[in-house]
Write a protein that holds these residues in place. Structure first.
Motif, PDB file in Angstrom:
ATOM      1  N   ILE A  91       0.866  -1.189   0.000  1.00  0.00           N
ATOM      2  CA  ILE A  91       0.000   0.000   0.000  1.00  0.00           C
ATOM      3  C   ILE A  91       0.898   1.232   0.000  1.00  0.00           C
ATOM      4  O   ILE A  91       1.779   1.364   0.849  1.00  0.00           O
ATOM      5  N   ASP A  92       0.702   2.087  -0.993  1.00  0.00           N
ATOM      6  CA  ASP A  92       1.447   3.340  -1.076  1.00  0.00           C
ATOM      7  C   ASP A  92       0.979   4.240   0.068  1.00  0.00           C
ATOM      8  O   ASP A  92      -0.209   4.568   0.153  1.00  0.00           O
ATOM      9  N   GLU A  93       1.905   4.623   0.945  1.00  0.00           N
ATOM     10  CA  GLU A  93       1.533   5.416   2.120  1.00  0.00           C
ATOM     11  C   GLU A  93       1.004   6.803   1.768  1.00  0.00           C
ATOM     12  O   GLU A  93       0.148   7.335   2.464  1.00  0.00           O
ATOM     13  N   LYS A  94       1.497   7.394   0.701  1.00  0.00           N
ATOM     14  CA  LYS A  94       1.065   8.739   0.314  1.00  0.00           C
ATOM     15  C   LYS A  94      -0.330   8.748  -0.307  1.00  0.00           C
ATOM     16  O   LYS A  94      -1.166   9.571   0.018  1.00  0.00           O
ATOM     17  N   THR A  95      -0.563   7.816  -1.238  1.00  0.00           N
ATOM     18  CA  THR A  95      -1.837   7.806  -1.963  1.00  0.00           C
ATOM     19  C   THR A  95      -2.846   6.830  -1.378  1.00  0.00           C
ATOM     20  O   THR A  95      -4.006   6.840  -1.760  1.00  0.00           O
ATOM     21  N   ASP A  96      -2.379   5.940  -0.490  1.00  0.00           N
ATOM     22  CA  ASP A  96      -3.218   4.915   0.131  1.00  0.00           C
ATOM     23  C   ASP A  96      -3.794   3.949  -0.908  1.00  0.00           C
ATOM     24  O   ASP A  96      -4.852   3.358  -0.705  1.00  0.00           O
ATOM     25  N   LYS A  97      -3.069   3.811  -2.042  1.00  0.00           N
ATOM     26  CA  LYS A  97      -3.514   2.915  -3.104  1.00  0.00           C
ATOM     27  C   LYS A  97      -2.683   1.636  -3.088  1.00  0.00           C
ATOM     28  O   LYS A  97      -1.507   1.640  -2.731  1.00  0.00           O
ATOM     29  N   GLU A  98      -3.329   0.555  -3.538  1.00  0.00           N
ATOM     30  CA  GLU A  98      -2.658  -0.733  -3.636  1.00  0.00           C
ATOM     31  C   GLU A  98      -1.687  -0.721  -4.805  1.00  0.00           C
ATOM     32  O   GLU A  98      -2.011  -0.248  -5.883  1.00  0.00           O
ATOM     33  N   LYS A  99      -0.493  -1.255  -4.562  1.00  0.00           N
ATOM     34  CA  LYS A  99       0.526  -1.335  -5.602  1.00  0.00           C
ATOM     35  C   LYS A  99       0.975  -2.789  -5.691  1.00  0.00           C
ATOM     36  O   LYS A  99       1.155  -3.450  -4.664  1.00  0.00           O
ATOM     37  N   ARG A 100       1.118  -3.278  -6.915  1.00  0.00           N
ATOM     38  CA  ARG A 100       1.548  -4.667  -7.115  1.00  0.00           C
ATOM     39  C   ARG A 100       2.853  -4.699  -7.905  1.00  0.00           C
ATOM     40  O   ARG A 100       2.986  -4.018  -8.901  1.00  0.00           O
TER      41      ARG A 100
END
Length: 160
Positions: A91-100
């Motif tokens: 999880i990208d801490e800045k955007t709170d989006k899932e990253k794979r």
């Protein structure tokens, strides 16, 4: 685990193979070796193949393999090699989006189902979130892992 920083190399070997009907057939087989360089990979695959091939053979191609790691199996039924693509989830801490991020592994197993079980067994010991994106059987005949030569001399190398 490997004790040195090395890479995996896929080596294509071309030779005349004796068929069950007694006829000779030119074949190309793929093997994977653990080596530090292309030169070492060629040397290692030639040493390994000279034990199994009685006639002449050639190293037709060597390329770096895209495997992060290889999951070996001790089962006698594990006679195939599967390429598994795993996606690690963060999880990208800045955007709170899932990253794979995708990583390829080579898995030793007898069947597709046992390859998936082997992956889950190895990955189950980690705290990493992952998804198995794909698993496919390869044409790889065998994998030769680096094994340090045992010496029976207890003296350090610099004292010999």
């Amino acid at each position: 685990m490997r004790s040195r920083t090395a890479e995996w190399f896929e080596c294509k070997i071309r030779y005349e193979k004796l068929q069950e009907d007694g006829m000779q057939k030119k074949v190309t087989e793929v093997y994977t070796v653990d080596a530090l360089s292309f030169t070492e990979a060629e040397k290692r695959i030639m040493e390994e193949m000279s034990c199994f091939i009685s006639g002449a053979f050639e190293v037709a191609d060597i390329k770096k393999a895209a495997y992060k790691e290889i999951f070996f199996s001790d089962l006698d039924s594990a006679d195939k090699w599967y390429k598994a693509k795993l996606q690690f989830i963060t999880i990208d801490e800045k955007t709170d989006k899932e990253k794979r991020s995708s990583v390829n592994y080579l898995v030793n197993a007898g069947t597709f189902t046992s390859a998936v079980a082997n992956i889950e067994e190895v990955m189950g010991t980690t705290a990493i979130d992952y998804v198995i994106a794909s698993v496919a059987e390869t044409t790889i005949m065998d994998v030769y892992e680096y094994k340090a030569k045992e010496t029976h001399n207890d003296k350090p190398e610099y004292e010999q």
